[in-house]
Design a protein around this motif. Structure first.
Motif, PDB file in Angstrom:
ATOM      1  N   HIS A   1      14.114  15.573  34.764  1.00  0.00           N
ATOM      2  CA  HIS A   1      13.543  14.354  34.213  1.00  0.00           C
ATOM      3  C   HIS A   1      12.378  14.690  33.281  1.00  0.00           C
ATOM      4  O   HIS A   1      12.156  14.005  32.285  1.00  0.00           O
ATOM      5  N   ALA A   2      11.639  15.739  33.628  1.00  0.00           N
ATOM      6  CA  ALA A   2      10.534  16.204  32.790  1.00  0.00           C
ATOM      7  C   ALA A   2      10.305  17.678  33.086  1.00  0.00           C
ATOM      8  O   ALA A   2      10.642  18.175  34.176  1.00  0.00           O
TER       9      ALA A   2
ATOM     10  N   MET B   1      13.503   7.491  36.285  1.00  0.00           N
ATOM     11  CA  MET B   1      13.721   8.356  35.127  1.00  0.00           C
ATOM     12  C   MET B   1      13.536   7.590  33.813  1.00  0.00           C
ATOM     13  O   MET B   1      13.250   8.191  32.783  1.00  0.00           O
TER      14      MET B   1
ATOM     15  N   ALA C   1      10.123   7.970  32.309  1.00  0.00           N
ATOM     16  CA  ALA C   1       9.748   9.369  32.093  1.00  0.00           C
ATOM     17  C   ALA C   1       8.717   9.559  30.983  1.00  0.00           C
ATOM     18  O   ALA C   1       7.786  10.357  31.151  1.00  0.00           O
TER      19      ALA C   1
ATOM     20  N   SER D   1       5.268  11.300  32.033  1.00  0.00           N
ATOM     21  CA  SER D   1       4.995  12.614  31.447  1.00  0.00           C
ATOM     22  C   SER D   1       3.624  12.646  30.783  1.00  0.00           C
ATOM     23  O   SER D   1       2.871  13.625  30.913  1.00  0.00           O
TER      24      SER D   1
ATOM     25  N   ASP E   1       9.970  15.228  28.373  1.00  0.00           N
ATOM     26  CA  ASP E   1      10.824  14.458  29.276  1.00  0.00           C
ATOM     27  C   ASP E   1      12.239  14.412  28.718  1.00  0.00           C
ATOM     28  O   ASP E   1      12.501  14.824  27.588  1.00  0.00           O
TER      29      ASP E   1
END
Length: 415
Positions: free
Chosen positions: A65-66, A232, A235, A239, A254
Protein backbone atom coordinates in the motif's frame (compact mmCIF):
# COMPACT_ATOMS: atom_id res chain seq x y z
CA UNK A 1 -62.52 0.55 -15.75
CA UNK A 2 -60.45 2.02 -12.93
CA UNK A 3 -57.39 2.51 -15.16
CA UNK A 4 -56.63 5.86 -16.78
CA UNK A 5 -58.11 6.06 -20.25
CA UNK A 6 -54.80 6.38 -22.13
CA UNK A 7 -53.21 3.51 -20.17
CA UNK A 8 -56.16 1.21 -20.82
CA UNK A 9 -56.18 1.84 -24.58
CA UNK A 10 -52.36 1.59 -24.80
CA UNK A 11 -52.32 -1.76 -22.99
CA UNK A 12 -55.20 -2.98 -25.17
CA UNK A 13 -53.22 -2.13 -28.32
CA UNK A 14 -50.23 -3.95 -26.87
CA UNK A 15 -52.20 -7.09 -26.03
CA UNK A 16 -54.38 -7.12 -29.11
CA UNK A 17 -53.63 -9.50 -31.97
CA UNK A 18 -52.71 -7.34 -34.93
CA UNK A 19 -53.85 -8.05 -38.44
CA UNK A 20 -50.37 -7.20 -39.67
CA UNK A 21 -48.13 -10.00 -38.39
CA UNK A 22 -45.05 -8.18 -39.65
CA UNK A 23 -45.65 -5.47 -37.03
CA UNK A 24 -45.88 -8.13 -34.32
CA UNK A 25 -42.60 -9.62 -35.52
CA UNK A 26 -40.85 -6.22 -35.43
CA UNK A 27 -42.22 -5.64 -31.91
CA UNK A 28 -40.78 -8.97 -30.80
CA UNK A 29 -37.42 -8.15 -32.37
CA UNK A 30 -37.43 -4.79 -30.59
CA UNK A 31 -38.04 -6.44 -27.22
CA UNK A 32 -35.34 -9.04 -27.84
CA UNK A 33 -32.92 -6.34 -29.03
CA UNK A 34 -33.40 -4.34 -25.83
CA UNK A 35 -33.07 -7.52 -23.76
CA UNK A 36 -29.87 -8.51 -25.57
CA UNK A 37 -28.35 -5.06 -25.09
CA UNK A 38 -29.17 -4.96 -21.38
CA UNK A 39 -27.86 -8.50 -20.89
CA UNK A 40 -24.60 -7.68 -22.68
CA UNK A 41 -24.15 -4.46 -20.70
CA UNK A 42 -24.67 -6.11 -17.30
CA UNK A 43 -22.46 -9.09 -18.14
CA UNK A 44 -19.57 -7.11 -19.62
CA UNK A 45 -19.54 -4.51 -16.85
CA UNK A 46 -19.66 -7.27 -14.23
CA UNK A 47 -16.71 -9.02 -15.85
CA UNK A 48 -14.75 -5.76 -16.02
CA UNK A 49 -15.58 -5.11 -12.35
CA UNK A 50 -14.27 -8.59 -11.63
CA UNK A 51 -11.07 -7.90 -13.56
CA UNK A 52 -10.52 -4.69 -11.61
CA UNK A 53 -11.18 -6.46 -8.29
CA UNK A 54 -8.84 -9.35 -9.05
CA UNK A 55 -6.11 -7.06 -10.34
CA UNK A 56 -6.37 -4.84 -7.29
CA UNK A 57 -6.23 -7.81 -4.93
CA UNK A 58 -3.34 -9.43 -6.80
CA UNK A 59 -1.29 -6.28 -7.35
CA UNK A 60 -1.87 -4.79 -3.91
CA UNK A 61 -1.58 -8.19 -2.28
CA UNK A 62 1.96 -8.50 -3.65
CA UNK A 63 2.91 -4.85 -3.88
CA UNK A 64 2.60 -2.58 -0.88
CA UNK A 65 0.00 0.00 0.00
CA UNK A 66 2.97 2.28 0.71
CA UNK A 67 6.77 1.97 0.85
CA UNK A 68 9.47 3.85 2.74
CA UNK A 69 12.92 3.89 1.14
CA UNK A 70 16.10 5.92 1.14
CA UNK A 71 16.98 8.09 -1.82
CA UNK A 72 20.17 6.09 -2.40
CA UNK A 73 22.38 3.46 -0.76
CA UNK A 74 19.66 1.66 1.17
CA UNK A 75 17.68 2.45 4.33
CA UNK A 76 19.60 2.52 7.62
CA UNK A 77 18.03 1.50 10.95
CA UNK A 78 14.92 -0.18 9.47
CA UNK A 79 13.70 -1.28 12.91
CA UNK A 80 13.63 2.31 14.19
CA UNK A 81 11.85 3.54 11.06
CA UNK A 82 9.35 0.68 11.34
CA UNK A 83 8.60 1.60 14.93
CA UNK A 84 7.96 5.24 14.00
CA UNK A 85 5.73 4.28 11.06
CA UNK A 86 3.75 1.81 13.19
CA UNK A 87 2.75 4.61 15.55
CA UNK A 88 0.31 5.89 12.94
CA UNK A 89 -3.11 4.43 13.85
CA UNK A 90 -3.92 3.52 10.24
CA UNK A 91 -0.68 1.58 9.60
CA UNK A 92 -1.56 -2.04 10.43
CA UNK A 93 1.58 -3.81 9.18
CA UNK A 94 5.22 -3.16 8.30
CA UNK A 95 7.93 -5.38 6.86
CA UNK A 96 11.49 -4.71 5.61
CA UNK A 97 12.56 -5.84 2.16
CA UNK A 98 15.54 -5.96 -0.15
CA UNK A 99 14.74 -5.87 -3.83
CA UNK A 100 16.72 -6.30 -7.02
CA UNK A 101 16.81 -7.95 -10.41
CA UNK A 102 18.65 -11.08 -11.37
CA UNK A 103 18.86 -14.12 -13.59
CA UNK A 104 17.85 -17.64 -12.61
CA UNK A 105 19.72 -20.50 -14.28
CA UNK A 106 19.17 -24.21 -14.25
CA UNK A 107 21.21 -26.17 -16.71
CA UNK A 108 21.06 -24.33 -19.99
CA UNK A 109 17.79 -22.52 -19.21
CA UNK A 110 17.84 -18.89 -18.11
CA UNK A 111 15.03 -16.65 -16.89
CA UNK A 112 14.97 -13.08 -15.65
CA UNK A 113 13.56 -12.72 -12.14
CA UNK A 114 12.73 -10.06 -9.57
CA UNK A 115 14.48 -10.92 -6.31
CA UNK A 116 12.96 -9.90 -3.01
CA UNK A 117 14.51 -10.53 0.38
CA UNK A 118 11.91 -10.70 3.15
CA UNK A 119 11.56 -11.43 6.84
CA UNK A 120 9.25 -14.49 6.93
CA UNK A 121 7.91 -13.46 10.33
CA UNK A 122 6.81 -10.00 9.18
CA UNK A 123 5.95 -10.54 5.50
CA UNK A 124 2.43 -11.99 6.09
CA UNK A 125 1.43 -8.66 7.67
CA UNK A 126 1.88 -6.83 4.33
CA UNK A 127 1.34 -9.39 1.55
CA UNK A 128 -0.72 -12.45 0.65
CA UNK A 129 2.11 -14.65 -0.62
CA UNK A 130 2.13 -16.73 2.58
CA UNK A 131 -1.52 -17.65 1.99
CA UNK A 132 -0.91 -18.69 -1.62
CA UNK A 133 1.73 -21.37 -1.08
CA UNK A 134 1.13 -24.59 -3.03
CA UNK A 135 4.30 -26.24 -1.70
CA UNK A 136 6.45 -25.42 1.30
CA UNK A 137 6.13 -22.37 3.53
CA UNK A 138 7.71 -18.95 4.02
CA UNK A 139 8.99 -20.24 7.36
CA UNK A 140 11.34 -22.53 5.39
CA UNK A 141 13.37 -19.43 4.49
CA UNK A 142 16.09 -19.64 7.15
CA UNK A 143 19.01 -17.19 7.34
CA UNK A 144 22.23 -18.63 5.97
CA UNK A 145 20.47 -21.57 4.29
CA UNK A 146 20.11 -19.75 0.92
CA UNK A 147 16.67 -21.06 0.11
CA UNK A 148 14.14 -19.69 -2.37
CA UNK A 149 10.38 -19.52 -2.72
CA UNK A 150 9.40 -19.14 -6.39
CA UNK A 151 6.25 -18.70 -8.46
CA UNK A 152 4.52 -21.68 -10.02
CA UNK A 153 5.03 -20.45 -13.60
CA UNK A 154 8.76 -19.96 -13.02
CA UNK A 155 8.95 -23.45 -11.54
CA UNK A 156 7.34 -24.85 -14.69
CA UNK A 157 9.58 -22.83 -17.00
CA UNK A 158 12.79 -24.03 -15.30
CA UNK A 159 11.51 -27.46 -14.34
CA UNK A 160 12.01 -26.83 -10.62
CA UNK A 161 10.46 -28.48 -7.58
CA UNK A 162 11.12 -28.13 -3.84
CA UNK A 163 14.58 -29.48 -3.10
CA UNK A 164 16.06 -28.62 -6.52
CA UNK A 165 19.11 -26.38 -6.93
CA UNK A 166 19.10 -23.18 -8.99
CA UNK A 167 21.80 -20.55 -9.63
CA UNK A 168 21.00 -16.88 -9.18
CA UNK A 169 23.09 -14.19 -10.84
CA UNK A 170 22.77 -10.48 -10.12
CA UNK A 171 23.98 -7.52 -12.20
CA UNK A 172 26.87 -6.75 -9.84
CA UNK A 173 30.43 -7.79 -10.59
CA UNK A 174 32.98 -9.45 -8.31
CA UNK A 175 36.68 -8.78 -8.77
CA UNK A 176 38.67 -12.00 -9.15
CA UNK A 177 42.18 -12.86 -10.42
CA UNK A 178 40.46 -13.69 -13.72
CA UNK A 179 38.90 -10.22 -13.87
CA UNK A 180 35.32 -9.04 -13.34
CA UNK A 181 32.81 -11.86 -13.09
CA UNK A 182 29.05 -11.74 -12.43
CA UNK A 183 28.10 -12.40 -8.83
CA UNK A 184 26.07 -15.56 -8.43
CA UNK A 185 25.03 -17.99 -5.73
CA UNK A 186 23.45 -21.43 -5.72
CA UNK A 187 20.13 -21.63 -3.91
CA UNK A 188 17.76 -24.44 -2.98
CA UNK A 189 14.07 -24.21 -3.86
CA UNK A 190 12.08 -24.66 -0.65
CA UNK A 191 8.60 -23.56 -1.71
CA UNK A 192 6.29 -22.63 -4.59
CA UNK A 193 3.47 -20.06 -4.54
CA UNK A 194 0.63 -19.29 -6.94
CA UNK A 195 -0.90 -15.81 -6.90
CA UNK A 196 -3.00 -16.33 -10.03
CA UNK A 197 -1.38 -13.36 -11.78
CA UNK A 198 1.09 -14.47 -14.42
CA UNK A 199 3.44 -11.52 -13.96
CA UNK A 200 4.16 -12.47 -10.35
CA UNK A 201 3.98 -16.24 -10.77
CA UNK A 202 6.52 -16.07 -13.60
CA UNK A 203 9.11 -13.65 -12.26
CA UNK A 204 8.94 -13.20 -8.47
CA UNK A 205 11.53 -14.95 -6.26
CA UNK A 206 11.65 -14.71 -2.45
CA UNK A 207 14.60 -15.34 -0.16
CA UNK A 208 15.44 -14.54 3.44
CA UNK A 209 16.37 -10.91 3.94
CA UNK A 210 19.73 -11.85 5.52
CA UNK A 211 20.64 -13.93 2.44
CA UNK A 212 19.64 -11.04 0.18
CA UNK A 213 21.77 -8.63 2.23
CA UNK A 214 24.75 -11.00 1.87
CA UNK A 215 24.15 -11.39 -1.87
CA UNK A 216 23.91 -7.63 -2.46
CA UNK A 217 26.47 -6.77 0.26
CA UNK A 218 24.17 -4.33 2.01
CA UNK A 219 25.20 -5.15 5.57
CA UNK A 220 22.52 -3.93 8.00
CA UNK A 221 20.77 -1.81 5.40
CA UNK A 222 17.61 -2.71 3.46
CA UNK A 223 15.95 -1.39 0.32
CA UNK A 224 13.03 -0.12 2.37
CA UNK A 225 9.92 -0.86 4.39
CA UNK A 226 6.57 -2.00 3.04
CA UNK A 227 3.43 -0.77 4.78
CA UNK A 228 -0.08 -2.15 4.91
CA UNK A 229 -2.82 0.40 5.63
CA UNK A 230 -6.28 0.02 7.09
CA UNK A 231 -7.76 1.91 4.12
CA UNK A 232 -5.79 1.58 0.91
CA UNK A 233 -7.85 4.34 -0.74
CA UNK A 234 -6.56 6.76 1.88
CA UNK A 235 -2.96 5.83 1.03
CA UNK A 236 -1.91 9.30 -0.27
CA UNK A 237 -3.02 11.03 2.92
CA UNK A 238 -1.60 8.39 5.26
CA UNK A 239 1.71 8.34 3.37
CA UNK A 240 2.09 12.10 3.78
CA UNK A 241 1.30 11.88 7.49
CA UNK A 242 3.81 9.05 7.99
CA UNK A 243 6.49 10.96 6.05
CA UNK A 244 6.00 13.99 8.28
CA UNK A 245 6.81 11.87 11.36
CA UNK A 246 9.99 10.31 9.96
CA UNK A 247 13.38 11.95 10.55
CA UNK A 248 16.03 12.37 7.89
CA UNK A 249 15.67 12.05 4.15
CA UNK A 250 13.38 9.19 3.20
CA UNK A 251 11.12 8.65 0.22
CA UNK A 252 7.52 7.57 0.92
CA UNK A 253 5.45 6.32 -2.02
CA UNK A 254 1.97 4.85 -2.10
CA UNK A 255 0.30 2.48 -4.53
CA UNK A 256 -1.57 5.28 -6.32
CA UNK A 257 1.77 6.65 -7.53
CA UNK A 258 2.97 3.25 -8.72
CA UNK A 259 -0.21 1.75 -10.21
CA UNK A 260 -2.65 4.67 -10.59
CA UNK A 261 -2.39 4.83 -14.40
CA UNK A 262 -3.13 1.13 -14.65
CA UNK A 263 -6.36 1.33 -12.66
CA UNK A 264 -7.37 4.53 -14.48
CA UNK A 265 -6.95 2.65 -17.76
CA UNK A 266 -9.24 -0.13 -16.49
CA UNK A 267 -11.91 2.39 -15.53
CA UNK A 268 -11.58 4.13 -18.89
CA UNK A 269 -12.04 0.81 -20.69
CA UNK A 270 -15.11 0.15 -18.58
CA UNK A 271 -16.60 3.52 -19.55
CA UNK A 272 -15.84 2.96 -23.24
CA UNK A 273 -17.41 -0.51 -23.17
CA UNK A 274 -20.50 0.95 -21.48
CA UNK A 275 -20.88 3.54 -24.24
CA UNK A 276 -20.28 1.04 -27.05
CA UNK A 277 -22.66 -1.59 -25.72
CA UNK A 278 -25.29 1.06 -25.02
CA UNK A 279 -25.50 1.41 -28.79
CA UNK A 280 -27.10 -2.05 -28.89
CA UNK A 281 -29.93 -0.74 -26.72
CA UNK A 282 -30.10 2.39 -28.88
CA UNK A 283 -30.46 0.33 -32.07
CA UNK A 284 -33.24 -1.68 -30.44
CA UNK A 285 -34.90 1.60 -29.46
CA UNK A 286 -34.87 2.66 -33.13
CA UNK A 287 -36.70 -0.60 -33.86
CA UNK A 288 -39.36 0.55 -31.39
CA UNK A 289 -39.67 3.77 -33.40
CA UNK A 290 -40.25 1.86 -36.63
CA UNK A 291 -42.70 -0.48 -34.89
CA UNK A 292 -44.80 2.36 -33.51
CA UNK A 293 -44.75 4.25 -36.81
CA UNK A 294 -46.21 1.17 -38.51
CA UNK A 295 -48.75 0.77 -35.69
CA UNK A 296 -49.81 4.40 -36.10
CA UNK A 297 -50.26 3.85 -39.84
CA UNK A 298 -52.22 0.66 -39.18
CA UNK A 299 -54.44 2.30 -36.55
CA UNK A 300 -55.23 5.56 -38.33
CA UNK A 301 -58.93 4.70 -38.57
CA UNK A 302 -59.08 3.87 -34.85
CA UNK A 303 -57.29 7.13 -34.03
CA UNK A 304 -59.71 9.08 -36.19
CA UNK A 305 -62.73 7.50 -34.45
CA UNK A 306 -61.26 8.33 -31.05
CA UNK A 307 -60.72 11.91 -32.16
CA UNK A 308 -64.32 12.22 -33.36
CA UNK A 309 -65.45 10.94 -29.93
CA UNK A 310 -63.65 13.89 -28.32
CA UNK A 311 -60.27 12.39 -27.41
CA UNK A 312 -57.64 15.11 -27.33
CA UNK A 313 -54.33 14.94 -29.27
CA UNK A 314 -52.50 14.73 -25.93
CA UNK A 315 -54.46 11.60 -24.97
CA UNK A 316 -53.66 10.00 -28.33
CA UNK A 317 -50.00 10.79 -27.73
CA UNK A 318 -50.11 9.10 -24.30
CA UNK A 319 -51.77 5.97 -25.77
CA UNK A 320 -48.80 5.28 -28.04
CA UNK A 321 -46.25 6.32 -25.41
CA UNK A 322 -47.78 3.64 -23.17
CA UNK A 323 -47.54 1.06 -25.94
CA UNK A 324 -43.85 1.85 -26.61
CA UNK A 325 -43.06 1.99 -22.89
CA UNK A 326 -44.52 -1.51 -22.43
CA UNK A 327 -42.22 -2.84 -25.17
CA UNK A 328 -39.23 -1.17 -23.49
CA UNK A 329 -40.27 -2.36 -20.03
CA UNK A 330 -40.65 -5.99 -21.10
CA UNK A 331 -37.35 -5.92 -22.99
CA UNK A 332 -35.56 -4.31 -20.03
CA UNK A 333 -37.03 -6.84 -17.59
CA UNK A 334 -35.92 -9.76 -19.76
CA UNK A 335 -32.47 -8.19 -20.14
CA UNK A 336 -32.11 -7.67 -16.40
CA UNK A 337 -33.09 -11.27 -15.74
CA UNK A 338 -30.66 -12.61 -18.33
CA UNK A 339 -27.82 -10.25 -17.43
CA UNK A 340 -27.98 -10.86 -13.69
CA UNK A 341 -28.20 -14.62 -14.19
CA UNK A 342 -25.26 -14.64 -16.60
CA UNK A 343 -23.15 -12.30 -14.46
CA UNK A 344 -23.63 -14.46 -11.37
CA UNK A 345 -22.70 -17.66 -13.23
CA UNK A 346 -20.04 -16.55 -15.74
CA UNK A 347 -17.21 -17.80 -13.50
CA UNK A 348 -18.64 -21.33 -13.79
CA UNK A 349 -19.85 -21.03 -17.39
CA UNK A 350 -16.49 -20.06 -18.95
CA UNK A 351 -14.53 -23.04 -17.51
CA UNK A 352 -17.31 -25.34 -18.74
CA UNK A 353 -17.03 -23.85 -22.24
CA UNK A 354 -13.23 -24.18 -22.14
CA UNK A 355 -13.57 -27.87 -21.32
CA UNK A 356 -16.25 -28.34 -23.97
CA UNK A 357 -14.22 -26.73 -26.77
CA UNK A 358 -10.82 -27.73 -25.33
CA UNK A 359 -9.72 -24.11 -25.70
CA UNK A 360 -8.08 -21.78 -23.18
CA UNK A 361 -10.00 -18.50 -23.52
CA UNK A 362 -8.01 -16.58 -20.88
CA UNK A 363 -4.32 -17.33 -21.36
CA UNK A 364 -2.22 -16.34 -18.35
CA UNK A 365 0.83 -15.42 -20.45
CA UNK A 366 -1.27 -12.90 -22.43
CA UNK A 367 -3.61 -11.48 -19.78
CA UNK A 368 -2.81 -10.36 -16.25
CA UNK A 369 -5.02 -13.07 -14.77
CA UNK A 370 -5.85 -16.59 -15.91
CA UNK A 371 -9.55 -16.82 -14.95
CA UNK A 372 -12.60 -14.81 -15.98
CA UNK A 373 -13.99 -13.17 -12.82
CA UNK A 374 -17.32 -11.44 -12.34
CA UNK A 375 -18.38 -8.86 -9.79
CA UNK A 376 -21.99 -7.71 -10.09
CA UNK A 377 -22.55 -4.15 -8.87
CA UNK A 378 -26.19 -3.30 -8.26
CA UNK A 379 -25.60 0.38 -8.98
CA UNK A 380 -24.52 -0.67 -12.50
CA UNK A 381 -27.71 -2.71 -12.85
CA UNK A 382 -29.84 0.28 -11.81
CA UNK A 383 -27.93 2.58 -14.16
CA UNK A 384 -28.40 0.21 -17.11
CA UNK A 385 -32.10 -0.29 -16.35
CA UNK A 386 -32.71 3.46 -16.21
CA UNK A 387 -30.79 3.97 -19.47
CA UNK A 388 -32.82 1.29 -21.23
CA UNK A 389 -36.14 2.64 -19.97
CA UNK A 390 -35.15 6.19 -20.91
CA UNK A 391 -34.20 5.17 -24.45
CA UNK A 392 -37.46 3.24 -24.72
CA UNK A 393 -39.48 6.30 -23.72
CA UNK A 394 -37.54 8.61 -26.04
CA UNK A 395 -38.22 6.27 -28.94
CA UNK A 396 -41.98 6.74 -28.48
CA UNK A 397 -41.98 10.53 -28.80
CA UNK A 398 -41.99 10.86 -32.60
CA UNK A 399 -44.52 8.06 -33.37
CA UNK A 400 -46.83 9.31 -30.59
CA UNK A 401 -46.58 12.88 -31.89
CA UNK A 402 -47.34 11.64 -35.40
CA UNK A 403 -50.41 9.80 -34.10
CA UNK A 404 -51.66 12.99 -32.46
CA UNK A 405 -51.41 14.77 -35.84
CA UNK A 406 -53.79 12.36 -37.60
CA UNK A 407 -56.75 14.26 -39.09
CA UNK A 408 -60.05 12.35 -38.67
CA UNK A 409 -61.48 13.48 -42.01
CA UNK A 410 -58.38 12.41 -43.95
CA UNK A 411 -58.13 9.07 -42.13
CA UNK A 412 -61.82 8.16 -42.60
CA UNK A 413 -62.17 9.34 -46.20
CA UNK A 414 -61.70 5.88 -47.72
CA UNK A 415 -63.13 3.81 -44.87
Amino acid sequence: MFQPFELAIGLRYTRAKRRNHFISFISLISMLGIALGVTALITVLSVMNGFERELRQSILGMAAHATISAFEGGLDSPDAVSELASRHPEVIGTAPYIEGEGMARRGGTLSGVLLRGIDPAQEPSVSIVGDRMVAGSLDDLMPGEFRLVIGVELARALGLAPGDKVDLMIPQASVTPAGLTPRFRRFTVSGVFEIGMYEYDRSMVYMHIDDAAALYRLGDRVTGLRLKLSDMFAAPRISREVADELPGFVYVRDWTQQHANFFKAVRTEKLVMFVILSLIVAVAAFNVVSTLVMVVTDKQADIAILRTLGVSPGSVTMIFIVQGAVIGLIGTALGLLGGITLALNVENLVPALERLFNQDFISGDVYYISELPSDLHWNDVIKIALLSLALGLLSTIYPAWRASRVQPAEALRYE
